[in-house]
Design an enzyme around this catalytic site. Structure first.
Site, PDB file in Angstrom:
ATOM      1  N   GLN A   1      -2.008   0.691  -6.235  1.00 19.41           N
ATOM      2  CA  GLN A   1      -2.836   0.791  -7.439  1.00 19.41           C
ATOM      3  C   GLN A   1      -3.781   1.988  -7.354  1.00 19.41           C
ATOM      4  OE1 GLN A   1      -4.389  -3.117  -9.064  1.00 19.41           O
ATOM      5  NE2 GLN A   1      -3.753  -3.802  -7.037  1.00 19.41           N
TER       6      GLN A   1
ATOM      7  N   HIS B   1     -14.613   6.752 -14.183  1.00 23.55           N
ATOM      8  CA  HIS B   1     -13.458   6.156 -14.861  1.00 23.55           C
ATOM      9  C   HIS B   1     -12.835   5.063 -13.997  1.00 23.55           C
ATOM     10  CE1 HIS B   1      -9.862   5.728 -17.257  1.00 23.55           C
ATOM     11  NE2 HIS B   1      -9.096   6.145 -16.267  1.00 23.55           N
TER      12      HIS B   1
ATOM     13  N   VAL C   1      -3.418   4.896  -5.830  1.00 27.59           N
ATOM     14  CA  VAL C   1      -2.818   6.221  -6.002  1.00 27.59           C
ATOM     15  C   VAL C   1      -2.390   6.477  -7.441  1.00 27.59           C
ATOM     16  CG1 VAL C   1      -2.087   6.355  -3.597  1.00 27.59           C
ATOM     17  CG2 VAL C   1      -0.498   5.438  -5.300  1.00 27.59           C
TER      18      VAL C   1
ATOM     19  N   ARG D   1      10.468   0.011   8.502  1.00 31.16           N
ATOM     20  CA  ARG D   1       9.354  -0.365   7.620  1.00 31.16           C
ATOM     21  C   ARG D   1       9.821  -0.925   6.281  1.00 31.16           C
ATOM     22  NH1 ARG D   1       7.123   5.414   5.148  1.00 31.16           N
ATOM     23  NH2 ARG D   1       9.178   6.334   4.847  1.00 31.16           N
TER      24      ARG D   1
ATOM     25  N   ARG E   1     -11.776  -0.597 -12.706  1.00 28.98           N
ATOM     26  CA  ARG E   1     -11.504  -1.467 -11.560  1.00 28.98           C
ATOM     27  C   ARG E   1     -12.616  -2.459 -11.241  1.00 28.98           C
ATOM     28  NH1 ARG E   1      -6.060  -1.188 -11.292  1.00 28.98           N
ATOM     29  NH2 ARG E   1      -5.324   0.963 -11.012  1.00 28.98           N
TER      30      ARG E   1
ATOM     31  N   ARG F   1       5.541   5.457   8.705  1.00 27.31           N
ATOM     32  CA  ARG F   1       6.705   6.184   9.204  1.00 27.31           C
ATOM     33  C   ARG F   1       6.577   6.502  10.689  1.00 27.31           C
ATOM     34  NH1 ARG F   1       8.903  12.093   7.002  1.00 27.31           N
ATOM     35  NH2 ARG F   1      10.880  12.065   8.162  1.00 27.31           N
TER      36      ARG F   1
END
Length: 205
Positions: free
Chosen positions: A55, A140, A57, A118, A145, A70
């Site tokens: 969320q 914003h 990103v 993964r 949020r 990774r």
């Protein structure tokens, strides 16, 4: 500032920020909102779920550096997951996490690259990241949020961030909170939570 600890375990720390006062010295007499795009805020965020980071990103006017699955071996997954409050100590959930942990470890032990192993890891897996936003983007972000309609984990993160921002830069962020608080009306239309008065009271300074 020290880490702010939330009940759900997440941690957020305001590492650095651009001072409004410093910019005002060079460019006085402008409304404070005009300075927002030129202010920068960097947070260290720990112990949020991958679901929450996905969320985060989506706020594209920001810079992120996230812990990699990774290259880092995930150990003790069952102790490094975020459990939604509505699930709690659910046996089925815990069993699935344990199965995912076992499957991941077996794949790694069998020689699978971590970047492939993964794929069995759940969205509940904990992650950490650095996040930098300018002041306008941050207002914003907080407007969306901290809203009652936001998902519980990212709302908890946003509340933690806002608490520290108000300590560090109150002239700006005493004005921040859900959009109903910022605008004095709810922009959600028919999707409103119907609790604007309660939200405004909660975020009022």
């Amino acid at each position: 500032m020290q880490f702010h600890q939330e009940e759900n375990g997440l941690k957020a720390e305001l590492l650095t920020y651009t001072s409004l006062e410093g910019i005002e010295k060079n460019f006085p007499d402008l409304p404070w909102r005009n300075y927002l795009p030129h202010l920068s805020y960097t947070f260290a965020v720990e112990k949020i779920s991958r679901a929450c980071s996905h969320q985060l990103v989506r706020h594209r006017v920001a810079s992120f550096s996230q812990q990699s699955q990774r290259y880092i071996t995930i150990k003790n997954l069952d102790k490094k997951v975020v459990t939604p409050p509505t699930i709690g100590e659910n046996e089925g959930f815990n069993n699935l996490i344990e199965q995912a942990s076992d499957a991941y470890q077996r794949l790694v032990d069998q020689g699978a690259p971590k970047e492939d192993a993964r794929f069995v890891l759940p969205n509940a897996a904990e992650t950490s990241l650095l996040m930098t936003m300018d002041g306008a983007s941050l207002m914003h972000f907080l407007g969306l949020r901290t809203c009652n309609r936001a998902q519980w984990e990212i709302r908890s993160l946003a509340d933690s961030m806002l608490e520290q921002l108000r300590e560090g830069e109150p002239r700006v962020f005493n004005n921040a909170g859900p959009y109903c608080y910022q605008l004095n009306y709810c922009p959600e239309g028919r999707f409103t939570c119907g609790k604007m008065d309660e939200a405004v009271e909660r975020y009022s300074v």
